[in-house]
Design a protein around this motif. Structure first.
Motif, PDB file in Angstrom:
ATOM      1  N   ILE A 157      -2.450  -4.221   0.931  1.00 27.18           N
ATOM      2  CA  ILE A 157      -3.800  -4.176   0.363  1.00 27.18           C
ATOM      3  C   ILE A 157      -3.929  -5.325  -0.633  1.00 27.18           C
ATOM      4  O   ILE A 157      -2.920  -5.880  -1.086  1.00 27.18           O
ATOM      5  CB  ILE A 157      -4.073  -2.835  -0.362  1.00 27.18           C
ATOM      6  CG1 ILE A 157      -2.992  -2.566  -1.418  1.00 27.18           C
ATOM      7  CG2 ILE A 157      -4.168  -1.698   0.640  1.00 27.18           C
ATOM      8  CD1 ILE A 157      -3.215  -1.307  -2.240  1.00 27.18           C
ATOM      9  N   ASP A 164       0.860  -1.189   0.000  1.00 27.00           N
ATOM     10  CA  ASP A 164       0.000   0.000   0.000  1.00 27.00           C
ATOM     11  C   ASP A 164       0.899   1.243   0.000  1.00 27.00           C
ATOM     12  O   ASP A 164       1.797   1.354   0.833  1.00 27.00           O
ATOM     13  CB  ASP A 164      -0.873  -0.005   1.253  1.00 27.00           C
ATOM     14  CG  ASP A 164      -1.826   1.168   1.336  1.00 27.00           C
ATOM     15  OD1 ASP A 164      -2.112   1.777   0.295  1.00 27.00           O
ATOM     16  OD2 ASP A 164      -2.270   1.481   2.462  1.00 27.00           O
ATOM     17  N   LEU A 179      -7.360  -4.450  -5.738  1.00 31.03           N
ATOM     18  CA  LEU A 179      -8.188  -3.432  -5.099  1.00 31.03           C
ATOM     19  C   LEU A 179      -8.734  -2.425  -6.107  1.00 31.03           C
ATOM     20  O   LEU A 179      -9.883  -1.988  -5.996  1.00 31.03           O
ATOM     21  CB  LEU A 179      -7.365  -2.693  -4.026  1.00 31.03           C
ATOM     22  CG  LEU A 179      -8.092  -1.585  -3.261  1.00 31.03           C
ATOM     23  CD1 LEU A 179      -9.263  -2.157  -2.457  1.00 31.03           C
ATOM     24  CD2 LEU A 179      -7.125  -0.846  -2.345  1.00 31.03           C
ATOM     25  N   LYS A 232     -10.910  -0.775   0.644  1.00 33.68           N
ATOM     26  CA  LYS A 232      -9.601  -0.643   1.286  1.00 33.68           C
ATOM     27  C   LYS A 232      -9.751  -0.436   2.790  1.00 33.68           C
ATOM     28  O   LYS A 232      -8.963  -0.971   3.589  1.00 33.68           O
ATOM     29  CB  LYS A 232      -8.830   0.522   0.671  1.00 33.68           C
ATOM     30  CG  LYS A 232      -7.461   0.743   1.305  1.00 33.68           C
ATOM     31  CD  LYS A 232      -6.718   1.900   0.653  1.00 33.68           C
ATOM     32  CE  LYS A 232      -5.363   2.111   1.308  1.00 33.68           C
ATOM     33  NZ  LYS A 232      -4.607   3.224   0.682  1.00 33.68           N
TER      34      LYS A 232
END
Length: 342
Positions: free
Chosen positions: A217, A197, A221, A231
């Motif tokens: 993440i 991330d 995503l 998220k």
């Protein structure tokens, strides 16, 4: 109710050495008239100021409602900041102006003569109760609300509209999605790669060294319909420890990989993001209310108000050496809510 303008002598029972048996009551200080008491023009000016403050409260409430319906948070950081700024300014003006108006009204327009009430028995007599009702009547007359129509209208409007700034967001828009079951699952699925991330770059197990911490993440995503919402639920903290330091329950020994463990980043107290890791103790701290979790021991709570461990994300390595999820979290992430006892 009595006004004391003269000192009185009071006897102190059981006086000892150094303490006088009698002391003098200094009485109420000399009254100083305000400008609004002396000059009718000053009184009218104060009344206009109070009316203006109530009017500002009305504008603040209207501004809040306009911002709520016309400037939604959106999906970007900039739109969220703008929405929160406008809502905050409207709410501040609506509530703050009412408070200042009430204080200014009391200090500039209501009776300012000091009064003292003699002590009496806790149970009031019928005469005292009658006197209390009379004082309430006098207070109503003292506020002069009956002969100040404009000020009364401004006050009533402000007080009537101000609750809308709280009630409308609670009620929500028509068609609001109240499906709380969405909080029970995230985007993690079997085979979903863990990605850094915010770059979204997949993570190889070999790249994670002992003691390192990685904010994670799901790799896919960006494909979600509402990436920011997903998220907020799926963020994970990845930590690599010496495998000898891990204390794993029997049913979770296959959830880590060579000392690499992954836990939800959402605190189980009120949902703040935990992120402060202490390598020597393996403790993970939530900065909001200092809930502390032991990463080496199932992220159990060792300090603070949180009442359950951070949910663990089961992980493994795929054929290319990338870290992937074995499944979604096996329990709801984040704080407790009305559908869960803990």
């Amino acid at each position: 109710m009595s006004t004391h303008n003269h000192p009185t002598d009071v006897t102190v029972t059981g006086a000892t050495d150094g303490v006088p048996a009698v002391f003098t009551d200094p009485g109420i200080p000399h009254h100083r008239d305000r400008q609004s008491d002396l000059h009718p023009a000053a009184e009218k000016r104060a009344e206009r100021q109070v009316t203006l403050l109530f009017g500002l409260s009305v504008l603040g409430t209207i501004g809040f409602l306009v911002a709520y319906f016309t400037v939604p948070p959106g999906e970007t950081v900039a739109s969220m900041r703008l929405s929160n700024l406008l809502l905050g300014l409207g709410l501040f003006l609506a509530m703050f102006a009412i408070g200042i108006a009430a204080v200014h009204w009391a200090k500039s327009l209501m009776n300012a003569h000091e009064k003292a009430e003699d002590r009496h028995e806790l149970r009031s007599s019928d005469t005292t109760r009658t006197a209390a009702v009379e004082m309430l009547r006098e207070g109503t007359e003292d506020s002069s609300i009956g002969r100040r129509g404009v000020l009364k209208g401004a006050m009533v409007s402000a007080l009537a509209l101000a609750p809308l700034s709280v009630a409308v967001p609670l009620i929500g828009e028509v068609g609001e999605d109240w499906d709380v079951s969405k909080f029970k699952s995230t985007m993690w699925r079997k085979g979903t790669r863990l990605a850094i991330d915010p770059s979204g770059r997949p993570i190889r197990a070999a790249d994670v060294t002992i003691g390192s911490v990685v904010h994670v993440i799901p790799e896919n995503l960006s494909e979600a319909e509402h990436p920011l919402d997903e998220k907020a639920k799926a963020v994970v903290l990845l930590v690599r420890l010496d495998p000898r330091d891990l204390k794993e329950a029997e049913d979770r020994k296959g959830w880590s990989y060579e000392g690499i463990v992954a836990y939800s980043k959402i605190c189980t107290h009120v949902g703040c993001p935990v992120s402060l890791y202490e390598q020597q103790t393996h403790h993970l701290l939530c900065p909001c209310h200092q809930s502390t979790f032991d990463v080496a021991d199932g992220a159990k709570v060792v300090f603070g108000p949180a009442n359950r461990p951070l949910p663990q994300l089961p992980i493994e390595v795929d054929d290319e050496g990338y870290l992937v999820a074995q499944s979604d979290f096996t329990e709801p992430i984040g704080p407790s809510y009305w559908e869960r006892l803990r």
